[in-house]
Design a protein around this motif. Structure first.
Motif, PDB file in Angstrom:
ATOM      1  N   TYR A   1       0.795  -1.223   0.000  1.00 41.90           N
ATOM      2  CA  TYR A   1       0.000   0.000   0.000  1.00 41.90           C
ATOM      3  C   TYR A   1       0.831   1.278   0.000  1.00 41.90           C
ATOM      4  O   TYR A   1       0.450   2.282  -0.598  1.00 41.90           O
ATOM      5  CB  TYR A   1      -0.913   0.019   1.237  1.00 41.90           C
ATOM      6  CG  TYR A   1      -1.835  -1.159   1.372  1.00 41.90           C
ATOM      7  CD1 TYR A   1      -2.434  -1.742   0.248  1.00 41.90           C
ATOM      8  CD2 TYR A   1      -2.109  -1.715   2.610  1.00 41.90           C
ATOM      9  CE1 TYR A   1      -3.276  -2.833   0.371  1.00 41.90           C
ATOM     10  CE2 TYR A   1      -2.959  -2.804   2.744  1.00 41.90           C
ATOM     11  CZ  TYR A   1      -3.542  -3.357   1.624  1.00 41.90           C
ATOM     12  OH  TYR A   1      -4.372  -4.433   1.747  1.00 41.90           O
ATOM     13  N   TYR A   2       1.945   1.285   0.685  1.00 43.55           N
ATOM     14  CA  TYR A   2       2.597   2.553   1.026  1.00 43.55           C
ATOM     15  C   TYR A   2       3.611   3.017  -0.013  1.00 43.55           C
ATOM     16  O   TYR A   2       3.580   4.140  -0.463  1.00 43.55           O
ATOM     17  CB  TYR A   2       3.225   2.432   2.414  1.00 43.55           C
ATOM     18  CG  TYR A   2       2.202   2.079   3.469  1.00 43.55           C
ATOM     19  CD1 TYR A   2       1.236   2.992   3.847  1.00 43.55           C
ATOM     20  CD2 TYR A   2       2.165   0.798   4.042  1.00 43.55           C
ATOM     21  CE1 TYR A   2       0.275   2.675   4.798  1.00 43.55           C
ATOM     22  CE2 TYR A   2       1.218   0.472   4.991  1.00 43.55           C
ATOM     23  CZ  TYR A   2       0.268   1.408   5.371  1.00 43.55           C
ATOM     24  OH  TYR A   2      -0.672   1.075   6.299  1.00 43.55           O
TER      25      TYR A   2
ATOM     26  N   CYS B   1       8.028  -0.898   1.454  1.00 44.36           N
ATOM     27  CA  CYS B   1       8.264   0.491   1.836  1.00 44.36           C
ATOM     28  C   CYS B   1       9.445   0.528   2.788  1.00 44.36           C
ATOM     29  O   CYS B   1       9.787  -0.484   3.412  1.00 44.36           O
ATOM     30  CB  CYS B   1       7.024   1.113   2.483  1.00 44.36           C
ATOM     31  SG  CYS B   1       6.645   0.462   4.110  1.00 44.36           S
TER      32      CYS B   1
ATOM     33  N   LYS C   1      -6.009   9.312   8.829  1.00 49.05           N
ATOM     34  CA  LYS C   1      -5.530   9.129   7.461  1.00 49.05           C
ATOM     35  C   LYS C   1      -4.123   9.686   7.298  1.00 49.05           C
ATOM     36  O   LYS C   1      -3.282   9.117   6.593  1.00 49.05           O
ATOM     37  CB  LYS C   1      -6.484   9.808   6.478  1.00 49.05           C
ATOM     38  CG  LYS C   1      -6.157   9.548   5.020  1.00 49.05           C
ATOM     39  CD  LYS C   1      -7.202  10.170   4.103  1.00 49.05           C
ATOM     40  CE  LYS C   1      -6.881   9.881   2.634  1.00 49.05           C
ATOM     41  NZ  LYS C   1      -7.895  10.486   1.724  1.00 49.05           N
TER      42      LYS C   1
ATOM     43  N   LYS D   1      -0.223   6.929   7.606  1.00 47.61           N
ATOM     44  CA  LYS D   1       0.813   6.888   6.577  1.00 47.61           C
ATOM     45  C   LYS D   1       2.175   7.327   7.118  1.00 47.61           C
ATOM     46  O   LYS D   1       3.210   6.874   6.645  1.00 47.61           O
ATOM     47  CB  LYS D   1       0.413   7.782   5.395  1.00 47.61           C
ATOM     48  CG  LYS D   1      -0.778   7.255   4.596  1.00 47.61           C
ATOM     49  CD  LYS D   1      -1.072   8.141   3.399  1.00 47.61           C
ATOM     50  CE  LYS D   1      -2.236   7.588   2.583  1.00 47.61           C
ATOM     51  NZ  LYS D   1      -2.529   8.455   1.403  1.00 47.61           N
TER      52      LYS D   1
ATOM     53  N   ILE E   1       3.404   4.137  10.360  1.00 51.98           N
ATOM     54  CA  ILE E   1       2.759   2.878   9.987  1.00 51.98           C
ATOM     55  C   ILE E   1       2.808   1.871  11.127  1.00 51.98           C
ATOM     56  O   ILE E   1       1.887   1.069  11.302  1.00 51.98           O
ATOM     57  CB  ILE E   1       3.431   2.296   8.726  1.00 51.98           C
ATOM     58  CG1 ILE E   1       3.430   3.325   7.590  1.00 51.98           C
ATOM     59  CG2 ILE E   1       2.734   1.023   8.273  1.00 51.98           C
ATOM     60  CD1 ILE E   1       4.271   2.921   6.397  1.00 51.98           C
TER      61      ILE E   1
END
Length: 319
Positions: free
Chosen positions: A43-44, A214, A248, A252, A255
């Protein structure tokens, strides 16, 4: 040291959810040479470092600017290692994720850190559990144990194809914490502060493949400290999660900031189960049982179950 073979992230035509919670069964149809081609769970995708390819190691094949690695692309003759191209600085937080793209098998595949003094080249032609084999490295094995300075301890669950292994290195407090599929396994290693560390992965398995999902770093700030306190409090964390815009942003940036409640709860239940067992044993007073027939007069199955639960030498108490 002999360990069992851990099966693939897939069983037959279905995803093995013990290892892989991100892929669907459709990903099976897209395997190339036994390797995942999807980016499920990635995702990141923030990258502050990559794997170092300056040593021209033929045991390792890299692509995607050092983010994709194949160990022993032809055949395996020992243990191959990749090391990050940046050293971790003191008084900083680091988090990175490694996604397992192929089936893992054989002696060992390990994820962790090592110092500048870790001489892994000497073990190149040995099949070994490399990270943690000395005092200059720390590793988490795909078998589920951790190792440092040859000391092996059971730690988490085994991992395999499709698993995402996260690592949070806190260079402020000198701790290393692992995450399996983004669930914390708790702090694995301490006393790392002041050491010059690199990220590392070792493998003995031919064609074992990994991706960096990531790799980020964060300075210790008041914001980070406050979020750490919020995560520790169940009710406060619940209120915090109800502010979508805030979560949100911070999800990010930090994490690794996830509650430890589930880990602590499992530990508490295990301890409670042990306490209950000991309590039952202690409360049963065998010295009051002067005649064995008091048990045999009742149902045979009950007396058999009772003695199987308390396997003591009855001759000592029935005289």
């Amino acid at each position: 040291m002999n360990f069992f073979h851990v099966p693939s992230g897939f069983v037959g035509t279905e995803v093995n959810k013990d290892f892989n919670i991100f892929c669907s069964d459709k990903c099976l149809k897209k395997l190339v040479d036994g390797t995942l081609t999807c980016n499920c769970g990635e995702y990141y995708q923030y990258y502050e470092w990559a794997w170092d390819n300056n040593n021209n190691n033929t045991d390792v094949k890299m692509s995607r600017k050092g983010k994709h690695v194949i160990f022993h692309p032809t055949y395996s003759s020992g243990t191959a290692v990749v090391k990050g191209n940046k050293i971790f600085q003191q008084n900083c937080h680091y988090y990175w994720e490694i996604r397992i793209m192929s089936e893992l098998y054989g002696t060992d595949v390990m994820i962790g850190v090592g110092t500048t003094g870790f001489n892994f080249a000497d073990r190149r032609h040995e099949f070994c559990s490399l990270l943690g084999i000395d005092s200059n490295s720390w590793g988490y094995s795909y078998h589920g144990y951790i190792q440092h300075d040859k000391l092996v301890r059971q730690y988490g669950s085994p991992f395999g194809m499709g698993s995402i292994i996260g690592l949070h290195l806190d260079m402020c407090n000198g701790t290393l914490e692992y995450f399996l599929n983004r669930k914390s396994l708790g702090v694995a290693f301490k006393d790392l502060k002041g050491k010059e560390l690199y990220p590392m992965v070792s493998s003995t398995a031919a064609n074992s493949t990994i991706n960096i999902c990531c790799c980020i770093s964060r300075n210790p700030t008041l914001q980070l400290l406050c979020l750490g306190k919020i995560v520790e409090q169940r009710n406060l964390y619940k209120q915090y999660r109800e502010i979508p815009g805030l979560t949100k942003i911070y999800d990010k940036q930090y994490i690794w900031m996830t509650p430890q409640y589930e880990v602590d709860e499992k530990k508490r239940l295990a301890e409670l189960d042990e306490e209950v067992t000991l309590s039952l044993v202690n409360k049963f007073d065998y010295t009051k049982c002067t005649n064995m027939n008091i048990f045999l007069e009742d149902d045979d199955s009950m007396s058999e179950d009772l003695f199987s639960s308390y396997p003591l030498d009855t001759h000592e108490y029935y005289v």
